[in-house]
Design a protein around this motif. Structure first.
Motif, PDB file in Angstrom:
ATOM      1  N   THR A  35       0.822  -1.212   0.000  1.00 42.61           N
ATOM      2  CA  THR A  35       0.000   0.000   0.000  1.00 42.61           C
ATOM      3  C   THR A  35       0.854   1.260   0.000  1.00 42.61           C
ATOM      4  N   CYS A  39       0.648   4.109  -2.895  1.00 41.73           N
ATOM      5  CA  CYS A  39       0.403   5.533  -2.644  1.00 41.73           C
ATOM      6  C   CYS A  39       1.487   6.391  -3.282  1.00 41.73           C
ATOM      7  N   ARG A  46      -2.912   7.746   1.580  1.00 43.01           N
ATOM      8  CA  ARG A  46      -3.500   6.429   1.823  1.00 43.01           C
ATOM      9  C   ARG A  46      -5.027   6.486   1.901  1.00 43.01           C
ATOM     10  N   PRO A  47      -5.626   7.442   2.639  1.00 44.68           N
ATOM     11  CA  PRO A  47      -7.093   7.480   2.664  1.00 44.68           C
ATOM     12  C   PRO A  47      -7.715   7.628   1.271  1.00 44.68           C
ATOM     13  N   GLU A  50      -7.380   4.318  -0.558  1.00 40.32           N
ATOM     14  CA  GLU A  50      -8.360   3.361  -0.033  1.00 40.32           C
ATOM     15  C   GLU A  50      -9.744   3.640  -0.594  1.00 40.32           C
ATOM     16  N   LYS A  51     -10.166   4.900  -0.566  1.00 38.63           N
ATOM     17  CA  LYS A  51     -11.507   5.260  -1.039  1.00 38.63           C
ATOM     18  C   LYS A  51     -11.683   5.006  -2.529  1.00 38.63           C
ATOM     19  N   ILE A  54      -8.617   0.672  -3.303  1.00 34.19           N
ATOM     20  CA  ILE A  54      -8.431  -0.572  -2.562  1.00 34.19           C
ATOM     21  C   ILE A  54      -9.747  -1.293  -2.282  1.00 34.19           C
ATOM     22  N   TYR A  55     -10.787  -0.543  -1.906  1.00 31.74           N
ATOM     23  CA  TYR A  55     -12.052  -1.190  -1.574  1.00 31.74           C
ATOM     24  C   TYR A  55     -12.958  -1.399  -2.784  1.00 31.74           C
ATOM     25  N   SER A  61      -6.296  -6.153  -6.402  1.00 32.47           N
ATOM     26  CA  SER A  61      -5.643  -6.203  -5.096  1.00 32.47           C
ATOM     27  C   SER A  61      -5.787  -7.590  -4.489  1.00 32.47           C
ATOM     28  N   ARG A  63      -5.296  -9.553  -0.496  1.00 32.46           N
ATOM     29  CA  ARG A  63      -5.068  -9.362   0.935  1.00 32.46           C
ATOM     30  C   ARG A  63      -4.298 -10.578   1.434  1.00 32.46           C
ATOM     31  N   TRP A  68      -2.376  -5.493   2.354  1.00 32.73           N
ATOM     32  CA  TRP A  68      -2.796  -5.446   0.969  1.00 32.73           C
ATOM     33  C   TRP A  68      -1.554  -5.459   0.081  1.00 32.73           C
ATOM     34  N   CYS A  95     -13.658  12.483  -3.711  1.00 28.03           N
ATOM     35  CA  CYS A  95     -13.059  11.545  -2.756  1.00 28.03           C
ATOM     36  C   CYS A  95     -13.754  11.569  -1.404  1.00 28.03           C
TER      37      CYS A  95
END
Length: 96
Positions: A35, A39, A46-47, A50-51, A54-55, A61, A63, A68, A95
């Motif tokens: 991760t 980035c 990172r946030p 992720e938004k 990653i999700y 990706s 896990r 990750w 975002c």
């Protein structure tokens, strides 16, 4: 007789450029990234990563335990397609 003169600043620039090239070559050879590297690769926090990614179930990706990891080339291809789509929709990304 041979007379050589060197500009120290120019020599430093050349050396730094060669180091940058070598670092890029090494990075490109990395098969999997984490991760933090993702980035850095995307120049995003990172946030935000992720938004946006990653999700997202379509993002390439994996896990492993609590970590990750990402296949670098798959991420690059995904980001190329994603950025084209974003530009087609006006170029703005929310975002929040």
């Amino acid at each position: 007789m041979l007379n050589i003169s060197l500009d120290e600043n120019e020599l430093k620039k050349l050396a730094l450029e060669e180091v940058r090239k070598r670092v890029e070559e090494i990075e490109e050879g990395m098969f999997l990234i984490d991760t933090k590297e993702l980035c850095r690769l995307l120049s995003l926090s990172r946030p935000t990563v992720e938004k946006l990614f990653i999700y997202d179930p379509n993002f390439p990706s994996m896990r492993v335990g609590k970590k990750w990891i990402f296949h670098r080339k798959e991420v690059e291809e995904y980001i190329k397609r994603w950025s084209i789509d974003v530009r087609k929709k006006g170029g703005n990304v929310e975002c929040d």
